[in-house]
Design a protein around this motif. Sequence first.
Motif, PDB file in Angstrom:
ATOM      1  N   ARG A   1      16.881  22.159  24.606  1.00  0.00           N
ATOM      2  CA  ARG A   1      17.389  22.082  23.234  1.00  0.00           C
ATOM      3  C   ARG A   1      16.268  21.601  22.343  1.00  0.00           C
ATOM      4  O   ARG A   1      15.603  20.597  22.655  1.00  0.00           O
ATOM      5  N   THR A  48      17.673  26.579  22.905  1.00  0.00           N
ATOM      6  CA  THR A  48      18.724  26.348  21.911  1.00  0.00           C
ATOM      7  C   THR A  48      18.093  25.700  20.682  1.00  0.00           C
ATOM      8  O   THR A  48      17.388  24.699  20.807  1.00  0.00           O
ATOM      9  N   SER A  69      21.285  15.774  25.935  1.00  0.00           N
ATOM     10  CA  SER A  69      20.298  16.627  26.592  1.00  0.00           C
ATOM     11  C   SER A  69      19.511  15.833  27.627  1.00  0.00           C
ATOM     12  O   SER A  69      19.255  14.656  27.429  1.00  0.00           O
TER      13      SER A  69
END
Length: 163
Positions: free
Chosen positions: A40, A60, A91
């Motif tokens: 992410r 992402t 995360s």
Amino acid sequence: MSISMIWAMGNNGVIGKDNDMPWHLPRDFAFFKAETLGKRMLMGRKTWDSLGGKPLKGRTSLIMTRDTSFSPEGAEVVHTLEEALAEGKKSDELMVIGGAEIYRMLLPYADKLIVTRIQEDFEGDTFFPEVDWSHWKEISSTKGIRDEKNPYDYHFVVYKRTD
Ligand SMILES: NC(=O)c1ccc[n+]([C@@H]2O[C@H](COP(=O)([O-])OP(=O)(O)OC[C@H]3O[C@@H](n4cnc5c(N)ncnc54)[C@H](OP(=O)(O)O)[C@@H]3O)[C@@H](O)[C@H]2O)c1
């Protein structure tokens, strides 16, 4: 969970010019891709624009903006530091990918810094915020390959927070 920051900068701390990178260094793009793949990534809305307003494949994209109507395709949006930090908690490793405003905000919360240090001064309008390096320990430094397409001396340097 951890927060890492990744950026490239010149000797003089320049990271951007006219909402773009001041240099062309394809080997650093490849390094950035390898470091961020599957993760992410948090970025400011201006950096999102500088990437063409499209998500980078295999990662992402989380975009930080104050604009509550901003709803880009293929990306998620956060509006506050608290929301960004909550993403960090979710995360394994949240990658903060810039720009200067976002680095400045997240630096106090970062655990790891991944820096491409280019041994050259560049003209620019965006600088990495001041870092108190006494809180950071260098854990690796790898010299990048200089060639026709990558015409600079540069190192990939990784730091871990010491406190
Ligand atoms: N060398 C590198 O590794 C590297 C990496 C990344 C970027 N860059 C360069 O850096 C430059 C862009 O950096 P920048 O500092 O101008 O912009 P930026 O950090 O990418 O984005 C700034 C935007 O983030 C949003 N934002 C900032 N603080 C916020 C807060 N507290 N709450 C909610 N949203 C917030 C705002 O978006 P809204 O205006 O939409 O509200 C603001 O305009 C470009 O030149 C780019 O190429 C370089």
